[in-house]
Design a protein around this motif. Structure first.
Motif, short mmCIF file in Angstrom:
data_model
loop_
_atom_site.label_atom_id
_atom_site.label_comp_id
_atom_site.label_asym_id
_atom_site.label_seq_id
_atom_site.Cartn_x
_atom_site.Cartn_y
_atom_site.Cartn_z
N ARG A 27 0.86 -1.10 -0.11
CA ARG A 27 -0.08 -0.01 -0.12
C ARG A 27 0.93 1.22 0.15
O ARG A 27 0.63 2.23 -0.64
CB ARG A 27 -0.94 0.05 1.32
CG ARG A 27 -2.07 -0.82 1.17
CD ARG A 27 -2.70 -1.06 2.50
NE ARG A 27 -4.20 -1.87 2.64
CZ ARG A 27 -4.41 -1.97 3.84
NH1 ARG A 27 -3.97 -1.78 4.78
NH2 ARG A 27 -5.77 -2.85 3.63
N ASP A 30 2.46 2.18 -3.16
CA ASP A 30 1.26 2.27 -4.23
C ASP A 30 1.64 1.27 -5.43
O ASP A 30 1.41 1.58 -6.57
CB ASP A 30 1.30 3.86 -4.72
CG ASP A 30 0.15 4.01 -5.41
OD1 ASP A 30 -1.00 3.30 -5.01
OD2 ASP A 30 0.15 5.03 -6.24
N SER A 32 0.04 -1.34 -6.31
CA SER A 32 -1.09 -2.06 -7.06
C SER A 32 -1.46 -0.84 -8.26
O SER A 32 -1.37 -1.45 -9.42
CB SER A 32 -2.42 -2.17 -6.37
OG SER A 32 -3.36 -2.63 -7.24
N SER A 236 -8.14 1.42 -6.08
CA SER A 236 -8.18 0.88 -4.91
C SER A 236 -6.98 0.09 -4.41
O SER A 236 -6.70 -1.05 -4.86
CB SER A 236 -9.40 -0.12 -4.61
OG SER A 236 -9.42 -0.77 -3.32
N PRO A 237 -6.13 0.70 -3.29
CA PRO A 237 -5.10 -0.06 -2.74
C PRO A 237 -5.25 -1.28 -1.70
O PRO A 237 -4.61 -2.14 -1.59
CB PRO A 237 -4.41 0.95 -1.84
CG PRO A 237 -5.60 2.05 -1.46
CD PRO A 237 -6.53 2.06 -2.71
N ASP A 238 -6.68 -1.29 -1.57
CA ASP A 238 -7.10 -2.69 -0.79
C ASP A 238 -8.17 -3.37 -1.74
O ASP A 238 -9.03 -3.11 -1.98
CB ASP A 238 -8.10 -1.93 0.62
CG ASP A 238 -7.36 -0.96 1.45
OD1 ASP A 238 -6.36 -1.26 1.64
OD2 ASP A 238 -7.96 -0.13 1.76
N VAL A 242 -3.71 -7.48 -3.75
CA VAL A 242 -2.74 -7.04 -2.94
C VAL A 242 -2.54 -8.08 -1.53
O VAL A 242 -1.53 -8.37 -1.37
CB VAL A 242 -3.00 -5.64 -2.39
CG1 VAL A 242 -2.42 -5.17 -1.06
CG2 VAL A 242 -2.82 -4.56 -3.46
#
Length: 535
Positions: A27, A30, A32, A236-238, A242
């Motif tokens: 995350r 960054d 993703s 969306s980092p979530d 990931v």
């Protein structure tokens, strides 16, 4: 810890693991968003040049949709001629994704990723040859196994009087390859793949879609599943990819099993993706494909037990707690492909390895070519026990040789790799060695068919952590087959590949035993009986 993440693409990942540290690293960097944007700097300066031309898989499915109309036309033309049986000649990234698609959708596609003469003779000698189309898939166009298979089918078509047999071939390759030239010369069907996608990331390119579409798959649906998944995670980092990346990098080993809810054989494809992408620089995550969720060797303090399936409740409450995996990935197949590809690239960032090169794959190939030029090495067995010749190791019986390998595998961080250069259909019973050996050791145990595994876990064996213990199994050849246009047989090629890989592994000083079955059926039974005698 339980963490459930769902994407609008319909894919979910559920895990009980505490992988917060890995997720936070992804995350905060960054990762993703940068991978989806084609950033080639994430794996260090040495990897940047390769990564800059290998990130097309993140959106290749948007271009793959252009294949659909031509595929429909070719399938219709073949159907008019009564041709409907599809055989795929390909290795590694050219065959594993099509096999998953075929098994999941029950298409009946025949995958020829072997040099075993018995397996090849059985296919080219079948009555179905007259209604067969052969898909020849190779990025380079020069893969030795695939080229040999193509030659055998050419001769077989001619021998049964198939007219205009050049139209019985569909070539899938990169632009500018030898296969492209051959297709144009002889008038065979040709599909060019995306050259910005490496083989093991090519599930949603022409390599994965052409053979399966010809066999009846709705590849438009697969593409749509991947598109929906990508759209759901952008910005969306979530997201599940990931989390899965952190899961893959969490322990030295990941075990993978189908959960029985609709995805079949994804572990075999993921095995190549993970092993070849991460098994280098003397580190990486070792993938172990399990026969079923309750198979021996699934769990351990050094591994993550993972299930995959089509349903969305892989970690639903109920049943025995022992049956609950550490992580479960559930969702449609197209989304699964993209999620695992992204996750593997993310794991490469966490492990600080280049997920796009394969520096050790050529070693066994070079050894094989040298052996083919110079002749097979002469060797006397260390001992002979019934229908099995023993080469290397200790002891004069099969049981003693296997017992010593288990002792070697008890070393810290060790794993045991079983490599069978046999017919994976007629000799399929030998695959039970993986579970039998797993019951008798705390180490991870893998199983691979040769030369198939050379394009998969073969990279990990040589470039990953140097703790492998190796059992190679070869067998006497009954009916051999000449390779047309070459001064060798398939039996010779198979033996040279086994010998070449043996040289590469023994050259690293790792424990290595070869068991040669002078009678395959009796020899396999003898191996299984011997391992069952061990405590």
């Amino acid at each position: 810890m339980t963490d459930i993440m769902e994407a609008s693409g319909g894919l979910s990942l559920t895990t009980r693991l505490d992988v917060a540290a890995g997720v936070e690293r992804l995350r905060s960097n960054d990762v993703s968003a940068k991978v989806l944007a084609g950033d080639s700097t994430l794996w260090g300066p040495e990897a940047e040049e390769e990564a800059s031309i290998r990130l097309g898989w993140t959106d290749t499915f948007d271009r793959s949709i252009d294949l659909v109309e031509k595929l429909s036309k070719v399938r219709a033309e073949l159907a008019e001629q009564g041709v409907g049986h599809v055989v795929l000649c390909g290795m590694g990234g050219s065959s594993l994704a099509p096999e998953v698609i075929s098994r999941t959708l029950d298409l009946g596609l025949t995958v020829m990723d072997t040099t075993d003469p018995g397996q090849i003779v059985a296919e080219i000698g079948e009555e179905s040859l007259r209604r067969t189309v052969v898909v020849v898939s190779s990025k380079s166009g020069s893969t030795v196994e695939t080229d040999s298979q193509r030659r055998a089918f050419e001769a077989a078509f001619a021998s049964v009087g198939v007219e205009d047999w050049s139209k019985r071939f569909v070539f899938v390759t990169d632009p500018g390859s030898r296969l492209e030239s051959l297709a144009e010369e002889q008038g065979s069907y040709l599909f060019l793949a995306d050259p910005t996608v490496g083989g093991r990331y090519s599930a949603l390119t022409a390599f994965g879609l052409v053979p399966t579409a010809l066999a009846g798959a709705d590849v438009t649906a697969l593409i749509k599943e991947a598109q929906d998944f990508r759209a759901s995670i952008e910005g969306s980092p979530d997201n599940p990819a990931v989390l899965l990346g952190a899961v893959i990098a969490h322990q030295p080993t990941i075990t993978i099993a189908d959960d029985g809810t609709g995805i079949v054989g994804l572990g075999d494809w993921a095995e190549q993706l993970i092993a070849e992408s991460l098994g280098k620089d003397s580190k990486g995550t070792l993938p172990v494909v399990l026969e079923h969720p309750a198979a021996p060797g699934a769990r351990g303090t050094d591994r993550v037990y993972t299930t995959v399936g089509g349903a969305s409740d892989g970690l639903a409450p109920g049943g025995s707690a022992l049956a609950v995996p550490d992580a479960a990935v559930n969702g449609p197949l197209g989304a699964q492909f993209l999620c695992w590809e992204l996750a593997t690239a993310f794991a490469g960032h966490l492990l600080q390895v280049d997920p796009f090169n394969q520096p050790n794959v050529t070693e066994s190939k070079e050894n094989t070519n040298r052996i083919l030029d110079e002749g097979l090495p002469e060797a006397e067995p260390t001992a002979v026990d019934g229908d099995v010749e023993i080469y290397g190791g200790q002891g004069s019986t099969v049981a003693a040789a296997l017992g010593q390998l288990l002792v070697d595998a008890s070393a810290p961080d060790a794993y045991l790799a079983v490599m069978a250069y046999l017919d994976r259909f007629d000799d399929k019973a030998v695959a039970a060695l993986r579970s039998e050996l797993s019951e008798r050791t705390g180490a991870p145990v893998t199983f691979g068919w040769g030369p198939r595994f050379l394009h998969s876990t073969g990279q990990f064996h040589k470039g990953g952590r140097q703790t492998g213990v190796f059992l190679q199994i070869t067998g006497a050849v009954g009916e051999d087959l000449e390779i047309p246009g070459k001064d060798r047989t398939f039996g010779t090629l198979q033996a040279a590949q086994a010998a070449g890989d043996a040289q590469a592994l023994k050259g690293r000083g790792r424990p290595f035993v070869r068991l040669h079955l002078t009678d395959r059926e009796r020899g396999v039974n003898q191996l299984l009986s011997a391992v069952r005698e061990l405590s």
